[in-house]
Each structure stands twice: as structure tokens, then as C-alpha cells.
Design a protein around this motif. Structure first.
Motif, short mmCIF file in Angstrom:
data_model
loop_
_atom_site.label_atom_id
_atom_site.label_comp_id
_atom_site.label_asym_id
_atom_site.label_seq_id
_atom_site.Cartn_x
_atom_site.Cartn_y
_atom_site.Cartn_z
N LEU A 40 54.89 -4.99 -30.30
CA LEU A 40 55.42 -5.37 -28.79
C LEU A 40 55.75 -5.02 -27.48
O LEU A 40 55.58 -5.07 -26.49
CB LEU A 40 56.99 -6.44 -29.02
N THR A 41 56.35 -3.95 -27.28
CA THR A 41 56.19 -2.75 -26.33
C THR A 41 55.00 -2.27 -26.29
O THR A 41 54.70 -2.22 -24.72
CB THR A 41 56.90 -1.19 -26.91
N THR A 42 54.47 -1.68 -26.80
CA THR A 42 53.67 -1.08 -26.85
C THR A 42 52.01 -2.00 -25.86
O THR A 42 51.50 -2.32 -24.86
CB THR A 42 52.42 -1.08 -27.59
N LEU A 43 52.25 -3.67 -26.73
CA LEU A 43 51.74 -4.91 -26.47
C LEU A 43 51.94 -4.97 -24.81
O LEU A 43 50.40 -5.45 -24.04
CB LEU A 43 51.12 -5.69 -27.47
N ALA A 44 53.22 -5.66 -24.93
CA ALA A 44 54.13 -6.31 -23.59
C ALA A 44 53.33 -5.09 -22.28
O ALA A 44 52.83 -5.62 -21.25
CB ALA A 44 55.32 -6.09 -23.53
N ALA A 45 52.96 -4.11 -22.51
CA ALA A 45 52.89 -3.04 -21.77
C ALA A 45 51.46 -3.22 -21.09
O ALA A 45 50.90 -3.37 -19.76
CB ALA A 45 53.28 -1.39 -22.06
N GLN A 46 50.37 -3.30 -22.11
CA GLN A 46 49.37 -3.17 -22.25
C GLN A 46 48.79 -4.54 -20.99
O GLN A 46 47.59 -4.11 -21.17
CB GLN A 46 48.58 -3.68 -23.40
N HIS A 47 49.35 -5.39 -21.38
CA HIS A 47 48.86 -6.63 -20.85
C HIS A 47 49.75 -7.59 -20.09
O HIS A 47 49.55 -8.33 -19.24
CB HIS A 47 48.62 -7.80 -21.43
N ASP A 48 50.56 -6.39 -19.05
CA ASP A 48 51.04 -6.84 -18.21
C ASP A 48 52.47 -7.87 -18.31
O ASP A 48 52.95 -9.18 -17.71
CB ASP A 48 50.38 -7.01 -17.46
N VAL A 49 53.05 -6.80 -19.46
CA VAL A 49 54.89 -9.16 -19.61
C VAL A 49 55.49 -7.80 -19.41
O VAL A 49 55.52 -6.77 -20.13
CB VAL A 49 54.19 -8.98 -20.35
N ALA A 50 56.40 -8.44 -19.01
CA ALA A 50 57.91 -7.80 -18.67
C ALA A 50 59.09 -8.53 -19.47
O ALA A 50 59.24 -10.05 -18.98
CB ALA A 50 58.20 -7.38 -17.31
N VAL A 51 59.24 -7.42 -20.58
CA VAL A 51 60.38 -8.74 -21.49
C VAL A 51 61.76 -8.14 -21.21
O VAL A 51 62.66 -6.59 -20.90
CB VAL A 51 60.06 -8.07 -23.36
N HIS A 52 62.19 -9.40 -20.82
CA HIS A 52 63.86 -8.87 -20.64
C HIS A 52 65.21 -9.06 -21.32
O HIS A 52 65.51 -8.25 -21.57
CB HIS A 52 64.16 -10.04 -19.17
N ALA A 53 64.64 -9.96 -22.61
CA ALA A 53 65.32 -10.43 -23.32
C ALA A 53 64.76 -11.02 -24.71
O ALA A 53 64.08 -10.93 -24.55
CB ALA A 53 66.71 -11.35 -22.97
N TYR A 54 65.61 -10.75 -25.77
CA TYR A 54 64.84 -10.53 -27.16
C TYR A 54 66.03 -10.42 -28.23
O TYR A 54 66.91 -10.17 -28.05
CB TYR A 54 64.17 -9.18 -27.39
N VAL A 55 65.72 -11.83 -29.44
CA VAL A 55 66.47 -11.03 -30.66
C VAL A 55 65.55 -11.43 -32.10
O VAL A 55 64.27 -11.88 -31.80
CB VAL A 55 67.65 -12.43 -30.57
N LEU A 56 65.44 -9.89 -33.17
CA LEU A 56 64.51 -10.26 -33.60
C LEU A 56 65.51 -10.95 -34.80
O LEU A 56 66.28 -9.77 -36.12
CB LEU A 56 64.08 -8.69 -34.22
N MET A 57 65.91 -11.73 -35.76
CA MET A 57 66.33 -12.84 -37.05
C MET A 57 65.50 -12.40 -37.67
O MET A 57 64.31 -11.87 -37.43
CB MET A 57 66.30 -14.01 -36.45
N THR A 58 66.30 -13.06 -38.43
CA THR A 58 65.34 -12.50 -39.78
C THR A 58 64.00 -13.56 -39.99
O THR A 58 63.23 -12.88 -40.69
CB THR A 58 66.50 -12.98 -41.29
N ASN A 59 64.23 -14.69 -39.40
CA ASN A 59 63.05 -15.56 -39.87
C ASN A 59 62.19 -16.28 -38.56
O ASN A 59 61.30 -17.22 -38.66
CB ASN A 59 62.85 -16.58 -40.75
N HIS A 60 62.68 -15.39 -37.55
CA HIS A 60 62.42 -15.64 -36.44
C HIS A 60 62.97 -14.74 -35.16
O HIS A 60 63.71 -14.26 -35.53
CB HIS A 60 62.72 -17.33 -35.78
N VAL A 61 61.61 -14.98 -33.91
CA VAL A 61 62.20 -14.48 -31.98
C VAL A 61 62.45 -15.05 -31.19
O VAL A 61 61.11 -16.22 -31.12
CB VAL A 61 61.18 -12.70 -32.98
N HIS A 62 62.89 -14.34 -30.78
CA HIS A 62 63.03 -14.79 -29.37
C HIS A 62 63.07 -14.19 -28.21
O HIS A 62 63.00 -13.59 -28.20
CB HIS A 62 64.41 -15.68 -29.01
N LEU A 63 61.63 -14.56 -27.48
CA LEU A 63 61.30 -13.49 -26.51
C LEU A 63 62.34 -14.48 -24.85
O LEU A 63 62.01 -15.55 -24.21
CB LEU A 63 60.34 -13.00 -25.92
#
Length: 243
Positions: A40-63
Motif C-alpha cells: 500500500l505504501t508503494t502503490l499509494a505513492a505511485q498513484h498519488d494517493v495520500a493516506v491519512h489513517a488506516y487500521v489493519l484488522m483481521t478480516n478487513h481494512v479501513h483507510l
């Protein structure tokens, strides 16, 4: 009923959720989370997305992320899905889909809801009973803002600067945001917006989006008052059932 196309707007934050198919785990080990975070770090930078917050739960992800172009976020999520699913299936000797259909996304009004949505995301492990406080769960953005933990994935939103005159003041004030719970009405609105693809914001915000976009960003009000939240607004603890 046909599915609504997602709303994307450059420079407008979006709340995104990706879930495992049938609520199955999408992370089986810490290494899985490390690889997902790296991709996600690599692809967000590649496609010009600024990620402000996230959580990596066991069966889902919030961004919570701001695309710099209308196509930035779709391109990031598509590439992330291809790369991570190929890795996960090979490592865990499985085949087939990993995701529960399409990822969900909604636009977020910055001034009114951005920091609240960020708190909602980072409090997810607490609501799911996986932690007593967000700082006990290492796979979220909370420690970056509260304890200055380095995180290459994150780009603080400009609104974060309003929390204080310097880094220490912002850190202390950010921690203070978590001293009060998010009220039930706001929780339900955040959940409903992202589940149904409606914008999270005021009537004025929705009107501005509709003037710029290709579809309605909010449901048509029928005049009937809902007496209870829809079934798909269940608590976050249900989304981690079996964890």
C-alpha cells in the motif's frame, strides 16, 4: 438493483473499507500485515494517493485517503488487490477470491468529519474488543499521531496542523480527541455512508459534489423517519467474529 458507481473526487478525502470474503481473515500472520502495508505504501505513492489513517484488522481494512486525481484511488486499490491476493494465495496455498466483492468507499467532508472519521478508524480495534485503547493495537495509524512512531505510509492531512502550534502540542491534542467516545448518531452515519456509498457530509457538501460529479452523493429523503438503523450497520465487533 444496480450498484451505484463509486464517488471519487481529486483532493477530497475518502473512507475506504476492504473486507475478506465471507468475513474470512485476510491476515494470517504479522508478515501478511507487513507485506500489505509495504504494498500500500508503494502503490499509494505511485498513484498519488495520500493516506491519512488506516487500521489493519483481521478480516478487513479501513483507510482514510485523499486522491490527487479522480483515478488515483481506483488505480491504487486495483493494483493492491492484484498484488496482495497473489501473494496471499501462494503463501497460504489457496485459490480464488479473497475479497468480499467490491471495496466500499465514500467521500468525507473535511472540516466537519475528517478527524471524526479518523478517530472512528483508529478506534475500530477497541469497538471490536481487540484492544482496550487504540495505542494497544500496533497495526493502525494511531501511534504515528499520538506517539510520533515513524510510518512511511502516512501523510497527515493539512487539517492535522490545526491541532497545535508545534508537533508536541498536536500530539497531546490528538490524544485528547480520544478521551470522549463518538456519539451513536455519528457512528451510524459513518457506517451508513460507507456501506451505501453516500457522501459523509452536510447538505451543502453533497450539493457541491452533485454539481461536480456524475451521480447523486446522498439518498433522496422520502419524508419517512427511520426508527432503527439498517441491518448492515452492525457493530464492528461483529465484523471480527471468530477472531
Amino acid at each position: 438493483m444496480a450498484r451505484l458507481p463509486r464517488l471519487f473526487m481529486e483532493s477530497t478525502p475518502a473512507h475506504v473499507i476492504v473486507r475478506g470474503n465471507n468475513r474470512q481473515a485476510i491476515f494470517m500472520s504479522e508478515g501478511d500485515r507487513v507485506y500489505f502495508h509495504k504494498c500500500l505504501t508503494t502503490l499509494a505513492a505511485q498513484h498519488d494517493v495520500a493516506v491519512h489513517a488506516y487500521v489493519l484488522m483481521t478480516n478487513h481494512v479501513h483507510l482514510l485517503a485523499t486522491p490527487r486525481r479522480p483515478t488515483s484511488l481506483p488505480a491504487t486499490m486495483q493494483a493492491l488487490g492484484r498484488r496482495y491476493v497473489a501473494y496471499f494465495n501462494k503463501l497460504h496455498e489457496r485459490t480464488g477470491t479473497l475479497w468480499e466483492g467490491r471495496y466500499k468507499a465514500t467521500l468525507v467532508e473535511t472540516e466537519r468529519y475528517l478527524l471524526t472519521c479518523q478517530r472512528y478508524i483508529e478506534l475500530n480495534p477497541v469497538r471490536a474488543g481487540m484492544a482496550g485503547h487504540p495505542d494497544e493495537f500496533i497495526w493502525s495509524s494511531y501511534r504515528h499521531y499520538a506517539w510520533q512512531r515513524p510510518d512511511d505510509l502516512l501523510t497527515p492531512h493539512f487539517l492535522h496542523a490545526d491541532l497545535g502550534k508545534d508537533e508536541e502540542a498536536r500530539r497531546i491534542n490528538y490524544i485528547g480527541l480520544f478521551e470522549e467516545d463518538i456519539d451513536t448518531e455519528t457512528l451510524e452515519r459513518i457506517r451508513s455512508s460507507v456501506q451505501n456509498g453516500w457522501a459523509l457530509g452536510s447538505k451543502r457538501f453533497c450539493a457541491e459534489l452533485e454539481a461536480r460529479g456524475s451521480r447523486r452523493p446522498a439518498p433522496v429523503t422520502s419524508g419517512r423517519k427511520r426508527t432503527s438503523p439498517p441491518n448492515d450497520l452492525g457493530s464492528d465487533s461483529h465484523s471480527e467474529m471468530g477472531v
